[in-house]
Motif scaffolding. Sequence first.
Motif, PDB file in Angstrom:
ATOM      1  N   LYS A  24       0.823  -1.203   0.000  1.00  0.00           N
ATOM      2  CA  LYS A  24       0.000   0.000   0.000  1.00  0.00           C
ATOM      3  C   LYS A  24       0.860   1.257   0.000  1.00  0.00           C
ATOM      4  O   LYS A  24       0.543   2.238  -0.668  1.00  0.00           O
ATOM      5  CB  LYS A  24      -0.927  -0.002   1.217  1.00  0.00           C
ATOM      6  N   ILE A  25       1.964   1.212   0.746  1.00  0.00           N
ATOM      7  CA  ILE A  25       2.828   2.392   0.867  1.00  0.00           C
ATOM      8  C   ILE A  25       4.284   1.946   0.809  1.00  0.00           C
ATOM      9  O   ILE A  25       4.649   0.908   1.376  1.00  0.00           O
ATOM     10  CB  ILE A  25       2.562   3.152   2.190  1.00  0.00           C
ATOM     11  N   ALA A  26       5.103   2.740   0.115  1.00  0.00           N
ATOM     12  CA  ALA A  26       6.548   2.520   0.084  1.00  0.00           C
ATOM     13  C   ALA A  26       7.238   3.856   0.341  1.00  0.00           C
ATOM     14  O   ALA A  26       6.941   4.847  -0.321  1.00  0.00           O
ATOM     15  CB  ALA A  26       6.980   1.937  -1.251  1.00  0.00           C
ATOM     16  N   THR A  27       8.149   3.855   1.319  1.00  0.00           N
ATOM     17  CA  THR A  27       8.873   5.077   1.678  1.00  0.00           C
ATOM     18  C   THR A  27      10.351   4.878   1.397  1.00  0.00           C
ATOM     19  O   THR A  27      10.935   3.860   1.808  1.00  0.00           O
ATOM     20  CB  THR A  27       8.668   5.428   3.161  1.00  0.00           C
ATOM     21  N   LEU A  28      10.944   5.822   0.686  1.00  0.00           N
ATOM     22  CA  LEU A  28      12.353   5.715   0.311  1.00  0.00           C
ATOM     23  C   LEU A  28      13.236   6.189   1.458  1.00  0.00           C
ATOM     24  O   LEU A  28      13.129   7.322   1.922  1.00  0.00           O
ATOM     25  CB  LEU A  28      12.629   6.559  -0.936  1.00  0.00           C
ATOM     26  N   HIS A  29      14.119   5.294   1.940  1.00  0.00           N
ATOM     27  CA  HIS A  29      15.137   5.615   2.933  1.00  0.00           C
ATOM     28  C   HIS A  29      16.507   5.458   2.286  1.00  0.00           C
ATOM     29  O   HIS A  29      16.613   5.110   1.103  1.00  0.00           O
ATOM     30  CB  HIS A  29      15.002   4.680   4.145  1.00  0.00           C
ATOM     31  N   ASP A  30      17.543   5.701   3.045  1.00  0.00           N
ATOM     32  CA  ASP A  30      18.901   5.548   2.532  1.00  0.00           C
ATOM     33  C   ASP A  30      19.207   4.070   2.317  1.00  0.00           C
ATOM     34  O   ASP A  30      19.418   3.320   3.272  1.00  0.00           O
ATOM     35  CB  ASP A  30      19.922   6.157   3.503  1.00  0.00           C
ATOM     36  N   GLY A  31      19.212   3.647   1.064  1.00  0.00           N
ATOM     37  CA  GLY A  31      19.596   2.289   0.733  1.00  0.00           C
ATOM     38  C   GLY A  31      18.473   1.274   0.663  1.00  0.00           C
ATOM     39  O   GLY A  31      18.713   0.117   0.295  1.00  0.00           O
ATOM     40  N   PHE A  32      17.229   1.650   0.983  1.00  0.00           N
ATOM     41  CA  PHE A  32      16.142   0.673   0.913  1.00  0.00           C
ATOM     42  C   PHE A  32      14.786   1.375   0.847  1.00  0.00           C
ATOM     43  O   PHE A  32      14.633   2.536   1.233  1.00  0.00           O
ATOM     44  CB  PHE A  32      16.179  -0.281   2.120  1.00  0.00           C
ATOM     45  N   TRP A  33      13.805   0.617   0.304  1.00  0.00           N
ATOM     46  CA  TRP A  33      12.410   1.008   0.354  1.00  0.00           C
ATOM     47  C   TRP A  33      11.753   0.323   1.547  1.00  0.00           C
ATOM     48  O   TRP A  33      11.906  -0.884   1.735  1.00  0.00           O
ATOM     49  CB  TRP A  33      11.668   0.575  -0.908  1.00  0.00           C
TER      50      TRP A  33
END
Length: 367
Positions: A204-213
């Motif tokens: 449902k939701i994907a948040t972009l972080h440093d090095g991973f979703w």
Amino acid sequence: MKSSYSLSFYIGRRLLLYFCLTLYACVLLIFFIDLVELFRRADGGEQVGWGLLFGIGLLRLPLLIEQLLPLILLFGVLLTCFQLSRSQELIAMRSIGMSVWQFLAPTLLFAFFLGVISVLLYNPLASVLAARAEPLENRYIEQRSSTFAISSSGVWLRQADEQGHSVVHAQHAEELADGRLRLSQVSVFLYNASAIFNGRLDAKIATLHDGFWELQNTWELRPETAAVFLGKYSQPTTLTLGQIRESLADPDTISFWELHDFIKHTQTTGLSVTRYQTHYQKLIATPFFLCAMILLAVTFVFRLSLERPNGIAILGATLCGGMLFFFRDFLLQLGASGVIPIALATWASGVIAICLSGAVLLHMEGR
């Protein structure tokens, strides 16, 4: 009346001649400078080759000409006025009672129609060629590929990881206040190193972080196996928000006729369209800005028949025209970044120049 029309036609014909001469000289100069810059960015052209650099330069040339059109027109008008003054024709026109507005009428008409043709006909051609040059430039000079695409079906991202690569599709995207990117209604299509489909992740939701979703409410689907609910899941990625922003289509590579639909599609994804709206309004304002450059040039050089030296007036008009051009570019940058309203960024420079130049010309004519 007939003599007035004949005189206006003569001025317009001379302006067209000297504008074409100026355009020819500027095309050669701009192409040479851009080719040298491409050669420098390609580290001497040893890996890319002169033929490819020459082709990229030719594809980029129409866009560069479009961007510098106000300055080219300014130089053309200055050359026209200088030649009319040098041949004493400007003195003869003034001696028969020709006003500054009669001189301006054909030049303003020429500038306005040049702007209309530039936006409606020339811009689509320049944007198509620039769009073809951009992937070549990214691949062979910048050595990077596009990772982001927007369509009516949503947002598409391509990313690489240790196992292979994956394609991310989302219905909606937004930039968070903390500088991260969040996608909704996400599907991640997984491929191995041989580009063979290896599975899919739905979230449902994907948040972009440093090095991973960071995926939430995630389902994993693999070939010939049942779907598995993973809940929260981390999908490795090498993408950053900066890379995604850079992969967005350059406004200059989108035709005037397609820009409105592109803005609508991008708005539906939730991404910012400020720089595209700024570019769209800039194109609409182009004919009026060209008229502003004409007024600015005539303000300085119309009295060349009465004042000396001519070089001072030409230099003053060139400096003021250059300042107006870069002031407009500065406002456009502020508008594209959302610092000032788009209308102010695209129209303020032209309106200010027209008002000030018009006031000066009215004062000169009333003396």
